[in-house]
Scaffold this active site. Structure first.
Site: not given
Length: 308
Positions: A62, A134, A214, A216-217, A219-220
């Site tokens: 990361y 990973h 969690p 949805g990137r 969208f949620l």
């Protein structure tokens, strides 16, 4: 339909420590989803402490170690050892081919231990609570890889071990060698492949299913990433869900969800996380964000209970 809940804490796998039922995905402490400097990263980590979020998930890749370094700098600034503030999980196994420079996977024992040693140095700790592979190196038997991970537990460099994105069958094979505390997989209302056996296998074996992305990137959530922004970021511009016509379709498909959450007096992200928590006590969402306000929205899910 909604009420107060006692789902604020759970365990990190059958034998792991007690932790908050919502964790934090620290990929967002880098520039992956947009600019993030060290001050902003530390503000988010401070908010994690204030909200009781103590499970911090990171990786050696990361930001090429940036996420781990920022967590380590934060702990150093607090004058606190990690164990008194956070339960830290990190990962290794994704690397670059020495000849071509292309991304590849390396699960060799010496590679995993060497990368974990670098992670421990960046984090400023002697041991992490959880160390994952990973990505699987398919040419190497998972039994061999599990033995390598188990040796790191014996050496006192990690308390527990896990795998990211493996199949239920692979999990069962690995579990015969050593208890697998956690398996990480993308899981949300909009990404349900984990329900095709993985959530069930984790429950059966006492393994936590750590759900990344969690919401949805985005969208949620109430503020999905704008299309133009997605086209400016290396990952999202090549991700099919952010490409047209898929992007517009995804926005349209999730509008009723946002409206439903609002009708019930909560943020869409809160409801999305609450739904995951309702799938079983072994499901541990790790939303990532650069926003303290958004972190508060996902943390609020710990006090929401859903009816069937």
């Amino acid at each position: 339909m909604f009420s107060s809940s006692s789902k604020a804490t759970t365990t990190l796998g059958q034998h792991g420590p007690r932790i908050a039922s919502v964790g934090y995905g620290a990929m967002s402490l880098t520039n992956f989803y947009g600019p993030c400097d060290e001050e902003q990263a530390h503000n988010v980590l401070t908010a994690c402490v204030d909200l009781g979020i103590d499970h911090i998930d990171t990786s050696n890749v990361y930001g090429a170690g940036t996420s781990e370094s920022r967590i380590g700098a934060f702990l150093s600034k607090q004058g606190r050892v990690a164990g008194s503030m956070f339960k830290i999980a990190t990962k290794a196994g994704i690397t670059k081919h020495p000849d071509t420079g292309e991304r590849c996977f390396n699960n060799a024992a010496e590679h995993l231990e060497g990368e974990l040693d670098k992670s421990l140095s960046r984090l400023g700790v002697e041991c992490v609570d959880l160390f994952y592979v990973h990505r699987r190196e398919q040419a190497r038997d998972i039994e061999e890889v599990t033995e390598s991970l188990a040796s790191l537990v014996k050496k006192g460099k990690t308390n527990h071990i896990g795998f990211s994105e493996i199949s239920p069958d692979s999990l069962r094979r690995a579990s015969k060698i050593h208890h697998i505390a956690a398996v990480q997989s993308e899981y949300s209302l909009s990404t349900r492949a984990a329900e095709l056996g993985l959530t069930q296998a984790c429950a059966e074996l006492g393994t936590a299913l750590v759900a990344f992305s969690p919401v949805g990137r985005t969208f949620l959530t109430d503020t999905p990433m704008p299309y133009d922004t997605g086209q400016e970021l290396p990952f999202t511009k090549n991700n099919p869900r952010f490409m047209q016509p898929h992007y517009a379709a995804n926005i349209a498909r999730t509008e009723k969800f946002r409206a439903y959450a609002a009708d019930n007096g909560m943020a869409a992200a809160t409801l999305a996380i609450a739904w995951l928590l309702n799938q079983g006590g072994h499901i541990l969402p790790i939303p990532g964000t650069r926003s303290v306000d958004h972190l508060g929205e996902v943390a609020a899910a710990m006090s929401v209970s859903l009816s069937p």
